[in-house]
Write an enzyme that holds these catalytic residues in place. Structure first.
Site: not given
Length: 237
Positions: A107, A211, A213
């Site tokens: 990001c 994202h 993660e």
């Protein structure tokens, strides 16, 4: 021994604290790395020492970025910035690339990577980018994949995910525009927003607008492969 991954934190200026979303830490640990949170001290000696110490750099998401860093003035839709973080991350990114060490940015981290190499970005895609756009600030849980991106053939991203189309989450109002030196586009949304950039050398340099993660903890295979590839590249340094 696991490679040491330096993770850039966000800053809460009101409480004078650094913080990192635990999903970022878990993604690195799950993939075989040892994460450390970096102090945002942008002195030359500090930058050099940190770059020498870590095997890979992980640029996380967070605040908007100071537009004067790419020769623009603040747009009305620009959000809160943190100049100290911008300065530190850009300097450290340049040093890591100079040393041919792996860099993964997510990001905001993707935009920092681009700016560090001389690129520009949209301060607000909804008011600056022409055409009708997708919903890039999804109204859904963080681990929900809300739209597709098209992956460029023969790219690092393509080799990692093994697909020409993947589904990602989306929480941003800024995005990369003109690319910096030695960078290419490796992923785009259907509305033309740049979703992935990467270096054109053999060193692992990858910026993702989404994202991963959040997705890896839900078992997303593409996210697993991205982090695994990053950690594997760091092991060779």
């Amino acid at each position: 021994m696991n490679p040491v991954i330096g993770i850039t934190p966000s800053i809460n200026e009101d409480s004078h604290t650094y913080f990192v979303n635990i999903d970022n830490m878990n993604a690195i640990v799950q993939s075989g790395g040892t994460p450390i949170i970096l102090p945002l001290i942008a002195s030359t000696n500090n930058i050099n020492q940190i770059a020498d110490m870590i095997d890979g750099l992980y640029l996380t998401g967070g605040n908007d970025i100071d537009p004067t860093l790419f020769n623009e003035e603040p747009h009305p839709k620009l959000g809160r910035i943190n100049p100290a973080r911008d300065e530190y991350e850009i300097a450290l990114t340049k040093k890591m690339i100079e040393q041919n060490k792996p860099v993964l940015g997510v990001c905001r981290g993707s935009q920092i990577l681009n700016i560090a190499l001389g690129g520009t970005m949209y301060q607000d895609i909804y008011s600056q980018k022409e055409g009708e756009l997708l919903q890039h600030q999804q109204n859904a849980p963080a681990d929900h994949s809300s739209h597709y991106i098209h992956v460029a053939e023969n790219s690092l991203l393509s080799r990692l995910v093994g697909k020409d189309k993947i589904k990602v989450n989306s929480r941003h109002h800024q995005a990369n525009d003109k690319l910096g030196s030695a960078l290419t586009v490796s992923g785009t949304a259907s509305d033309g927003v740049i979703e992935a950039i990467e270096g054109d050398s053999e060193t692992f340099v990858l910026g993702l607008q989404w994202h991963p993660e959040n997705l890896i903890n839900k078992g997303d295979e593409s996210s697993k492969n991205i982090y695994a590839g990053f950690i594997q590249a760091c092991k060779s340094k």
